[in-house]
Design a protein around this motif. Structure first.
Motif, PDB file in Angstrom:
ATOM      1  N   ALA A 805      49.968  27.762  42.548  1.00 19.55           N
ATOM      2  CA  ALA A 805      48.773  28.609  42.459  1.00 19.55           C
ATOM      3  C   ALA A 805      48.804  29.736  43.475  1.00 19.55           C
ATOM      4  CB  ALA A 805      47.520  27.760  42.658  1.00 19.55           C
ATOM      5  N   LYS A 806      49.506  29.513  44.603  1.00 16.34           N
ATOM      6  CA  LYS A 806      49.585  30.524  45.652  1.00 16.34           C
ATOM      7  C   LYS A 806      51.043  30.892  45.875  1.00 16.34           C
ATOM      8  CE  LYS A 806      46.497  31.677  47.639  1.00 16.34           C
ATOM      9  NZ  LYS A 806      45.519  32.764  47.332  1.00 16.34           N
ATOM     10  N   GLY A 807      51.247  32.117  46.353  1.00 17.89           N
ATOM     11  CA  GLY A 807      52.589  32.564  46.677  1.00 17.89           C
ATOM     12  C   GLY A 807      52.809  34.025  46.361  1.00 17.89           C
ATOM     13  N   LEU A 808      54.060  34.462  46.516  1.00 17.32           N
ATOM     14  CA  LEU A 808      54.441  35.852  46.277  1.00 17.32           C
ATOM     15  C   LEU A 808      55.517  35.910  45.200  1.00 17.32           C
ATOM     16  CD1 LEU A 808      54.769  37.122  49.986  1.00 17.32           C
ATOM     17  CD2 LEU A 808      52.770  37.277  48.487  1.00 17.32           C
ATOM     18  N   GLY A 809      55.371  36.869  44.295  1.00 13.19           N
ATOM     19  CA  GLY A 809      56.383  37.136  43.281  1.00 13.19           C
ATOM     20  C   GLY A 809      57.108  38.421  43.603  1.00 13.19           C
ATOM     21  N   THR A 810      58.440  38.344  43.746  1.00  7.54           N
ATOM     22  CA  THR A 810      59.231  39.513  44.130  1.00  7.54           C
ATOM     23  C   THR A 810      60.403  39.693  43.177  1.00  7.54           C
ATOM     24  OG1 THR A 810      60.713  38.278  45.597  1.00  7.54           O
ATOM     25  CG2 THR A 810      58.649  39.080  46.553  1.00  7.54           C
ATOM     26  N   ASN A 811      61.097  40.790  43.335  1.00  5.08           N
ATOM     27  CA  ASN A 811      62.358  41.034  42.639  1.00  5.08           C
ATOM     28  C   ASN A 811      63.333  41.591  43.670  1.00  5.08           C
ATOM     29  OD1 ASN A 811      63.324  41.667  39.421  1.00  5.08           O
ATOM     30  ND2 ASN A 811      64.525  42.579  41.045  1.00  5.08           N
ATOM     31  N   ALA A 812      64.481  40.918  43.803  1.00  8.37           N
ATOM     32  CA  ALA A 812      65.463  41.355  44.797  1.00  8.37           C
ATOM     33  C   ALA A 812      65.949  42.780  44.492  1.00  8.37           C
ATOM     34  CB  ALA A 812      66.652  40.394  44.802  1.00  8.37           C
ATOM     35  N   PRO A 813      66.269  43.528  45.551  1.00 10.05           N
ATOM     36  CA  PRO A 813      66.031  43.241  46.965  1.00 10.05           C
ATOM     37  C   PRO A 813      64.568  43.514  47.332  1.00 10.05           C
ATOM     38  CG  PRO A 813      67.069  45.372  46.742  1.00 10.05           C
ATOM     39  CD  PRO A 813      66.985  44.800  45.350  1.00 10.05           C
ATOM     40  N   ALA A 814      63.983  42.619  48.133  1.00 10.22           N
ATOM     41  CA  ALA A 814      62.574  42.736  48.489  1.00 10.22           C
ATOM     42  C   ALA A 814      62.398  42.436  49.975  1.00 10.22           C
ATOM     43  CB  ALA A 814      61.725  41.770  47.657  1.00 10.22           C
TER      44      ALA A 814
END
Length: 907
Positions: A805-814
């Protein structure tokens, strides 16, 4: 019935219709109907009063419908097919009339933008009900006004209805002159002058096959009459359409966007298929597209304020990312009385609030650019629009929709509803043409849907647009770039474009230095309105004139002043502007034209009997402003009164407080010099405080505040007991009556007390502000996966089947940096590639502290693996940096999740 029309109908239908239409259809104010046994196979709908227009609807031998239009007894539109197909019924043949009703429709309304703010229209309407071979019903509504003819279909069934296509076709003589634009959903292709039959051959690069698609609005000249084809009242119940033409043929068939069916909840009224008909002056002044649109859905329009803005992107594409450069544009707007500055792609959330405060204190409002993908979902719009209102942004420019699909029109419906609710004005860029939406949604200031100045210059295009695209609604052409390298038109031509073209927001394309080099133009632009009481074509046309050039001279009235803009394409020539549009009496006219590569201003007194004669350079033009002459009056200027420099000081400007604690501050507002301010009010904006926060202290007011006298206030703010750690801005606002006049919005001066709430207990990275962020694709997402290029468009964070439910969504490089204030002890996360990658991709995760000091790291993580636990000791760390690498094989599929991303801090 007219002989010319009878011959045409015989040729098309094979029917001898003599005597059937002799009496015509007289449309009365009260509804009436005819019995089903009416023997006629063709019916006429006359225009109101003494209108020269008449529409003729008839059945051919197969029971198919055809519609033709006469103007002054001469054919304009030949009998063209009508009909509609659904997934259940074919209502294009086998039809028979079962009912006919008629009425007079009178529209009276006001708009916030446009060529004429106060509108009135009278249209004769006939509604025909036909029965198909299988018993299905089809309604056809035909309206005839002084300036055109329109029709739509009615499907009266309940429940969902799917339209698979229309038979709707406009028929033109093949030798009719035509100004066509190859269809593109951005409407940014060039128009070409050709004939109705040869249109495909005029665009060989765009028309590879026998059929070519053309975009609205499309202009034709039939004899001495002009016809502009377009559509009106399109929203999410339908899709947009365009015109398909077979090479050499006379028909222009309506084709739905992407040739895809549309599904709506019945009963269904389709968009209006619309033909604006008459002289060029009739077309230029026509409001038919808006007259056919639904009434305004916004009751209170007091917050909607059209105006001119200065815009940095055109002259320097990287400038919207430069805070200092944007302040230059704000300063220029303030100095010259422009109400807006538009900040395009590249702005940063970190400094926009400060820029907005800087601008509003100087009487300038800020417009912000968005890619539509950042506003695609309800969640995105709710989040952003709330933020923009907190910042004080006046409106948005939304870009890159580039679609006429039904789903896109449903998105238009949603964002129009949401901007109206948030009281944000809007400009659609990379958009479809307006189809009456500025009447229905008056916060729409402009729409691009044009090959504008950002796509290069073309003086011939400029002429065509005056008689095509700009007729149907505000046009965001972004004109007037005097300092453009290798400019292809004259200075006066550039200066005339904001008058020739109507746009509720007019975005001027030059920079402060370029404008300052043209003081004669600056003075004119300071006076320029963007809304009008009247609009008239004075002279010119889209085709070559006898001298071999093309011209357009348009006059627009605002109050008691007339603004005239004239543009020319081709060799230099004398441009003539008969002044018959002026009222009685003498007028003072200021004219600005080209003179040896510079702008030259002249002043004279005229009457409506006179003609303004202006020599123009090649691809040149001129502007003029006329006002009633009065003794001692030397110009038509209205004073430009900038907001004065003021000072709002907060003491202290920053504070630290734990949840439940209070902090106090003083505020002092001073006008250093100049005339006194009126209706002054100083307050804490309590509506923008977080939930649970309170502010104690009385507002401070002054009916008049003279220079040098201070207005003082004192407030105590208490932090909410549930407030997480971080920084909160407490806004202190001073408003006062704009010195420019009663109709202007109050000037808004704002500063903030920055209250730092120490991090405490357990917090999540996704709830904290980022000091900096970079991402391989789109923005870093909070509590969702990376998604697409827009913000807040991801899915639930999911690693190895586990949802976080919590967190961060990234795409490399980040790389994400967070201030943890030296108060925290532990960082925990479950990391991995999101399941949406389908088992593809590879990444690395690293945790850094206070620069490049490595606190934790893992090996290469691949798609399809379960989450790995990553922890780091944060004792004494002030700056936490979360880094994602691409695993050595590029960034494709590298949707890397920091699931949980929890931080433990001191209580």
């Amino acid at each position: 019935m007219r002989q010319g029309r009878r011959k045409l109908w015989r040729a098309v239908t094979g029917l001898a219709l003599s005597g059937l239409l002799g009496s015509g259809l007289v449309v009365a104010a009260a509804a009436s109907s005819t019995a089903a046994h009416d023997p006629a196979d063709s019916w006429t709908v006359d225009g109101p009063g003494g209108s020269a227009l008449q529409a003729e609807l008839g059945l051919d031998p197969s029971g198919g419908l055809r519609l033709a239009v006469d103007s002054g007894g001469a054919p304009v539109l030949l009998p063209g097919r009508l009909g509609i197909r659904t997934d259940q019924h074919d209502l294009t043949t086998g039809l028979r009339l079962v009912d006919r009703q008629q009425r007079t429709v009178r529209e009276s309304y006001r708009t916030t933008t446009g060529k004429q703010l106060k509108r009135s229209a009278t249209m004769r309407e006939a509604t025909f009900t036909f029965s198909g071979a299988d018993g299905a019903r089809l309604g056809v509504v035909v309206r005839v006004s002084d300036d055109g003819v329109a029709y739509r279909y009615l499907l009266d069934g309940q429940g969902p209805v799917t339209v698979t296509g229309e038979a709707s076709t406009f028929e033109l003589p093949t030798d009719a002159r035509a100004w066509v634009q190859p269809y593109s959903p951005s409407y940014e292709t060039e128009r070409t002058e050709t004939t109705a039959g040869a249109a495909n051959a005029a665009q060989p690069a765009k028309c590879a096959g026998a059929t070519c698609s053309f975009g609205y609005p499309t202009l034709f000249e039939v004899g001495s009459t002009y016809v502009l084809l377009t559509e009106a009242d399109v929203d999410g119940r339908y899709s947009g359409s365009h015109l398909d033409h077979v090479d050499g043929g006379s028909g222009y068939a309506v084709a739905l966007a992407d040739d895809a069916p549309v599904t709506a909840q019945g009963p269904l009224a389709t968009p209006w298929r619309t033909a604006i008909v008459g002289s060029l002056d009739t077309l230029v002044g026509s409001t038919l597209v808006d007259d056919l649109a639904p009434p305004s859905k916004v009751e209170d329009t007091s917050w909607i304020r059209p105006g001119v803005d200065d815009w940095s992107w055109l002259s320097n594409g990287s400038s919207p990312g430069d805070f200092d450069r944007q302040r230059d544009f704000v300063d220029y707007a303030a100095q010259h009385g422009l109400p807006y500055t538009l900040v395009d792609a590249g702005w940063q959330s970190s400094w926009v609030p400060e820029l907005v405060r800087y601008a509003r204190a100087r009487g300038v409002d800020v417009i912000l650019w968005f890619a539509w993908t950042d506003l695609r979902t309800q969640q995105q719009r709710d989040t952003w629009f709330s933020t923009l209102k907190d910042w004080g942004v006046a409106g948005v420019k939304v870009d890159y929709m580039d679609s006429d699909a039904q789903s896109t029109f449903q998105w238009y419906d949603a964002i129009l509803h949401d901007t109206a609710k948030a009281r944000l004005m809007i400009d659609f860029h990379g958009a479809t043409i307006p189809r009456g939406l500025q009447r229905t949604w008056p916060q729409v200031m402009s729409v691009e849907a044009v090959r504008g100045e950002e796509n290069g210059q073309n003086p011939t295009r400029d002429i065509f647009l005056a008689f095509t695209r700009n007729i149907v609604g505000s046009m965001d052409y972004t004109p007037t770039w005097f300092s453009r390298p290798n400019r292809k038109d004259s200075l006066a031509h550039e200066l005339a474009l904001p008058v020739v073209y109507e746009s509720g927001w007019t975005s001027l394309g030059d920079n402060p230095e370029g404008f300052s080099a043209q003081p004669v133009a600056e003075r004119y632009l300071e006076q320029l309105p963007t809304t009008w009481d009247e609009t008239h074509l004075v002279s010119g046309g889209p085709g070559p004139q006898p001298a071999g050039d093309r011209q357009a001279v348009i006059a627009r009235r605002s109050g008691d002043r007339w603004f005239v803009g004239g543009i020319l394409a081709g060799a230099g020539d004398t441009m003539n502007a008969p002044l018959g549009f002026l009222g009685k009496g003498a007028y003072l006219v200021e004219t600005i034209g080209d003179s040896g590569g510079q702008l030259r201003r002249t002043v004279r007194t005229v009457t409506a009997e006179d003609t303004l004669t202006v020599p123009a350079d090649a691809d040149g033009g001129f502007v003029a402003v006329a006002c009633p002459a009065a003794k001692g009056r030397a110009d038509c200027d209205q004073p430009v009164i900038p907001a004065p420099a003021t000072s709002l000081t907060l003491d202290p400007a920053s504070a630290t407080a734990l949840p439940g604690a209070s902090t106090a501050f003083d505020a002092t507002f001073v006008l250093p010099q100049g005339p006194a301010l009126h209706q002054v009010r100083m307050t804490v904006d309590r509506d923008r405080l977080p939930a649970g926060w309170t502010a104690a202290g009385a507002d401070v007011t002054a009916g008049s505040l003279r220079a040098g006298k201070a207005l003082d206030g004192h407030w105590t703010v208490t932090v909410g007991t549930d407030q997480p750690g971080g920084e909160v801005d407490v806004p202190v606002v001073v408003t006062y009556a704009d010195p420019a006049g009663k109709k202007a919005a109050p000037v808004h001066v704002e500063e903030v007390v920055r209250v730092s709430v120490p991090l405490h207990g357990t917090v999540y990275a996704s709830d904290l502000p980022f000091l900096t962020e970079t991402n391989g694709y789109g923005p870093v997402e909070r509590d969702q996966s990376n998604g697409e290029a827009g913000g807040q468009d991801g899915k639930p964070l999911t690693i190895g089947g586990t949802v976080y439910a919590k967190g961060l969504g990234t795409n490399a490089p980040a790389r994400v940096q967070i201030d943890v204030q030296g108060r925290c002890t532990l960082f925990e996360a479950h990391v991995g590639l999101d399941d949406e990658t389908g088992g593809k991709g590879s990444v690395t995760f690293t945790v850094l502290g206070d620069g490049d000091r490595q606190l934790a790291a893992g090996g290469v993580v691949r798609g399809g693996q379960g989450a790995a636990e990553l922890t780091a000791d944060l004792t004494g760390v002030h700056t936490l940096t979360l880094v994602v690498g691409d695993g050595g094989d590029g960034k494709n599929y590298d949707h890397a999740d920091w699931g949980l991303a929890r931080i433990s801090c001191a209580d």
